[in-house]
Design a protein around this motif. Structure first.
Motif, PDB file in Angstrom:
ATOM      1  N   HIS A 239      -7.092  50.352   0.951  1.00 33.34           N
ATOM      2  CA  HIS A 239      -7.760  51.593   1.358  1.00 33.34           C
ATOM      3  C   HIS A 239      -9.266  51.350   1.307  1.00 33.34           C
ATOM      4  O   HIS A 239      -9.723  50.441   0.598  1.00 33.34           O
ATOM      5  CB  HIS A 239      -7.358  52.709   0.369  1.00 33.34           C
ATOM      6  CG  HIS A 239      -7.763  54.080   0.779  1.00 33.34           C
ATOM      7  ND1 HIS A 239      -8.932  54.663   0.346  1.00 33.34           N
ATOM      8  CD2 HIS A 239      -7.150  55.003   1.560  1.00 33.34           C
ATOM      9  CE1 HIS A 239      -9.015  55.896   0.847  1.00 33.34           C
ATOM     10  NE2 HIS A 239      -7.959  56.121   1.591  1.00 33.34           N
ATOM     11  N   PRO A 240     -10.081  52.131   2.032  1.00 31.81           N
ATOM     12  CA  PRO A 240     -11.534  51.976   1.921  1.00 31.81           C
ATOM     13  C   PRO A 240     -12.069  52.143   0.499  1.00 31.81           C
ATOM     14  O   PRO A 240     -13.171  51.694   0.192  1.00 31.81           O
ATOM     15  CB  PRO A 240     -12.077  53.073   2.845  1.00 31.81           C
ATOM     16  CG  PRO A 240     -11.009  53.265   3.859  1.00 31.81           C
ATOM     17  CD  PRO A 240      -9.721  53.086   3.107  1.00 31.81           C
ATOM     18  N   GLU A 271     -14.704  47.722   5.862  1.00 27.62           N
ATOM     19  CA  GLU A 271     -13.620  48.546   5.315  1.00 27.62           C
ATOM     20  C   GLU A 271     -14.160  49.732   4.521  1.00 27.62           C
ATOM     21  O   GLU A 271     -13.669  50.850   4.648  1.00 27.62           O
ATOM     22  CB  GLU A 271     -12.707  47.690   4.438  1.00 27.62           C
ATOM     23  CG  GLU A 271     -11.870  46.685   5.212  1.00 27.62           C
ATOM     24  CD  GLU A 271     -10.954  47.357   6.227  1.00 27.62           C
ATOM     25  OE1 GLU A 271     -10.254  48.323   5.859  1.00 27.62           O
ATOM     26  OE2 GLU A 271     -10.951  46.938   7.395  1.00 27.62           O
ATOM     27  N   ARG A 274     -15.540  52.727   6.734  1.00 30.68           N
ATOM     28  CA  ARG A 274     -14.684  53.483   7.654  1.00 30.68           C
ATOM     29  C   ARG A 274     -14.769  54.982   7.377  1.00 30.68           C
ATOM     30  O   ARG A 274     -15.285  55.417   6.357  1.00 30.68           O
ATOM     31  CB  ARG A 274     -13.241  53.003   7.510  1.00 30.68           C
ATOM     32  CG  ARG A 274     -12.982  51.629   8.103  1.00 30.68           C
ATOM     33  CD  ARG A 274     -11.642  51.070   7.651  1.00 30.68           C
ATOM     34  NE  ARG A 274     -10.586  52.079   7.729  1.00 30.68           N
ATOM     35  CZ  ARG A 274      -9.412  51.975   7.118  1.00 30.68           C
ATOM     36  NH1 ARG A 274      -9.144  50.915   6.378  1.00 30.68           N
ATOM     37  NH2 ARG A 274      -8.512  52.922   7.248  1.00 30.68           N
ATOM     38  N   LEU A 276     -13.913  58.092   5.908  1.00 29.09           N
ATOM     39  CA  LEU A 276     -13.098  58.423   4.733  1.00 29.09           C
ATOM     40  C   LEU A 276     -12.212  59.638   4.973  1.00 29.09           C
ATOM     41  O   LEU A 276     -11.088  59.707   4.482  1.00 29.09           O
ATOM     42  CB  LEU A 276     -13.997  58.674   3.525  1.00 29.09           C
ATOM     43  CG  LEU A 276     -14.306  57.464   2.652  1.00 29.09           C
ATOM     44  CD1 LEU A 276     -15.198  57.863   1.493  1.00 29.09           C
ATOM     45  CD2 LEU A 276     -13.019  56.818   2.138  1.00 29.09           C
ATOM     46  N   SER A 279      -9.120  58.370   6.588  1.00 27.85           N
ATOM     47  CA  SER A 279      -8.871  56.987   6.157  1.00 27.85           C
ATOM     48  C   SER A 279      -7.418  56.553   6.228  1.00 27.85           C
ATOM     49  O   SER A 279      -7.138  55.355   6.250  1.00 27.85           O
ATOM     50  CB  SER A 279      -9.387  56.785   4.727  1.00 27.85           C
ATOM     51  OG  SER A 279      -8.804  57.735   3.846  1.00 27.85           O
ATOM     52  N   ASP A 280      -6.473  57.489   6.253  1.00 28.26           N
ATOM     53  CA  ASP A 280      -5.059  57.127   6.358  1.00 28.26           C
ATOM     54  C   ASP A 280      -4.506  57.356   7.757  1.00 28.26           C
ATOM     55  O   ASP A 280      -3.295  57.437   7.946  1.00 28.26           O
ATOM     56  CB  ASP A 280      -4.221  57.902   5.331  1.00 28.26           C
ATOM     57  CG  ASP A 280      -4.372  57.326   3.928  1.00 28.26           C
ATOM     58  OD1 ASP A 280      -4.381  56.086   3.801  1.00 28.26           O
ATOM     59  OD2 ASP A 280      -4.485  58.104   2.966  1.00 28.26           O
ATOM     60  N   SER A 284      -9.332  55.769  12.057  1.00 29.61           N
ATOM     61  CA  SER A 284     -10.263  55.186  11.096  1.00 29.61           C
ATOM     62  C   SER A 284     -10.141  53.677  10.982  1.00 29.61           C
ATOM     63  O   SER A 284     -11.022  53.010  10.433  1.00 29.61           O
ATOM     64  CB  SER A 284     -10.022  55.805   9.706  1.00 29.61           C
ATOM     65  OG  SER A 284     -10.742  55.134   8.712  1.00 29.61           O
TER      66      SER A 284
END
Length: 501
Positions: A239-240, A271, A274, A276, A279-280, A284
């Protein structure tokens, strides 16, 4: 929010989080996992990959996309991007049998362990069966995923969407025609920078502290990431807010690990930069590997190997390794870290010889998929191309065909991204210099925020809103142009080696 879109978002976020778990255990496999756990980890990765595949091919997801396909005009650009990316991935994944997905995942995990052992023991014959099996599975995958493409084009599309073998061949032939004569001219020239002071004894704990300091100065957020050791440097994470970079240390050479960290920090900044709030979601996510690689090479080559960067950190480096750099000056240090010397290892190559390492791999992969090169002949073909392009021949397969981890995970088609990334990086850098004319002064003063902010605004935060071709046109005002990299390298290395004197 549209109910179908809301359902789509929930499904996409679940898939993203499962992929985050998969990324974390893959990172653990390369950094912390006991070697005896390799078989169990391969099974775990295979099962989790199967679960993710099931989620990505869930008929309910298909129904949501079906309902949304005629309503895209009602959504904003971010929502449209999520729908379009989800549709592409769904269409792609539903073409691939779950058993094939699991087989590729398991072979990738198993293949990594086999590669590590074969590399240690210099036994290509132990690794050859893995490559043969991957070629078989990857051709099968290509026939399912992109039946209208050649098998190698299909594999390239995974990393460089919309780019073909033919297009890459044209670019790489252009680079070969320009760089091979320049490298040979340098090799025959009377002047060569002194690099002897870069050799010595450099304690690992001091190397690690220096790498961490510079990575943090550039902008890596350690509360959202970490730095570790692995056989092959890489950037991973889930994840970021959880970005993980690695390097490897050599007590006789601090430059290798330091610049590997700067390289991976470039990936990490992408990364961590990106969107937020999304983010998922697909919008992104980073673009092609070539764009991703442009960010690592931007920092490693364009910034960290510049004279102004050397000027800023020279005193710090001398204080870190006081017994080794007594004879060095800023200028001799700058010249030494940019010295052109053909070598066996890709990740240690200078920026002038590096593209030829990539072209060699691209041509071999192309031959493997087309059937003109046999797996068992790879060491011989590899060594012949090294001799032709760089004038050297690896004494062992460990220093030759076994050096990279990519084929152990089935990442065929990945290698071209490195040199495409170098071309992007050079083009982005030249554009940024025009937009930020004080760049050199800021770097020499240790102020990297304007550079980081420009990249974050122009590239990192754009996610997948544009294709790579659209992005480079928007940022630089022209399409991808290898001539910029050629001109940059000719100018830089002609000055370094006093070729015009």
């Amino acid at each position: 929010m549209n109910k179908n879109y809301q359902n789509l978002v929930e499904k996409l976020e679940e898939i993203s989080r499962l992929n985050g778990v998969l990324s974390t255990i893959a990172w653990d496999q390369e950094v912390m996992m006991p070697s005896g756990a390799a078989h169990a980890r391969a099974k775990q990765i295979g099962v989790l990959s199967g679960v993710i595949h099931a989620r990505m091919t869930d008929p309910f997801l298909g129904e949501c996309l079906e309902q949304l396909q005629d309503q895209t005009e009602h959504f904003n650009a971010i929502e449209q991007c999520n729908i379009e990316e989800a549709r592409r991935n769904y269409d792609l994944m539903t073409k691939i049998p779950r058993q094939l997905v699991q087989a590729l995942a398991e072979l990738g995990s198993h293949g990594h362990a086999v590669w590590v052992q074969a590399r240690q023991e210099n036994k290509f014959s132990d690794f050859a069966p893995v490559i043969k099996e991957f070629l078989k599975l990857k051709k099968e995958w290509a026939a399912c995923a992109f039946p209208d493409m050649s098998a190698y084009d299909a594999n390239i599309d995974l990393f460089e969407r919309g780019t073909t073998t033919a297009e890459i061949t044209v670019i790489f032939d252009q680079l070969k025609a320009a760089l091979i004569p320049l490298i040979h001219r340098i090799e025959q020239h009377s002047y060569h920078p002194d690099t002897s002071f870069l050799q010595g004894h450099f304690p690992i704990e001091r190397q690690a502290a220096l790498a961490r300091k510079i990575s943090e100065n550039i902008g890596f957020q350690f509360d959202k990431g970490r730095m570790d050791i692995s056989v092959h440097p890489f950037c991973g994470g889930s994840h970021p807010t959880d970005v993980r970079i690695t390097t490897r240390y050599n007590t006789h050479d601090f430059v290798e690990s330091l610049y590997a960290i700067i390289h991976e920090t470039g990936h990490a900044l992408y990364e961590q930069g990106r969107m937020l709030e999304y983010s998922d979601l697909p919008v992104s996510e980073s673009l092609t590997m070539g764009i991703h690689e442009s960010q690592s090479l931007f920092w490693e080559r364009m910034i960290a190997q510049s004279r102004v960067f050397c000027a800023h950190y020279f005193e710090t480096i001398c204080e870190t390794f006081p017994s080794s750099l007594q004879r060095a000056t800023v200028d001799t240090f700058y010249q030494a870290i940019n010295a052109c010397k053909p070598g066996f290892i890709r990740v240690e190559a200078d920026e002038l010889t590096y593209p030829l390492h990539i072209i060699l791999r691209f041509e071999i992969e192309k031959g493997l998929f087309e059937g003109s090169i046999a797996v068992d002949d790879l060491p011989q073909v590899w060594n012949e191309k090294m001799a032709t392009y760089l004038g050297i021949k690896p004494p062992t397969d460990t220093l030759g065909v076994l050096q990279d981890s990519h084929w152990s995970s089935g990442a065929f088609g990945y290698f071209p991204s490195y040199t495409l990334g170098a071309i992007y990086a050079c083009q982005f850098f030249m554009t940024m210099q025009k937009a930020l004319p004080d760049t050199d002064k800021n770097i020499e003063a240790g102020n990297f925020k304007p550079v980081k902010n420009w990249l974050n605004e122009k590239i990192h935060s754009q996610g997948r809103l544009y294709t790579p071709q659209e992005l480079v046109l928007r940022v630089t005002g022209e399409s991808l142009n290898p001539q910029h990299l050629i001109n940059y390298l000719k100018t830089k290395y002609s000055a370094l080696y006093k070729l015009d004197d």
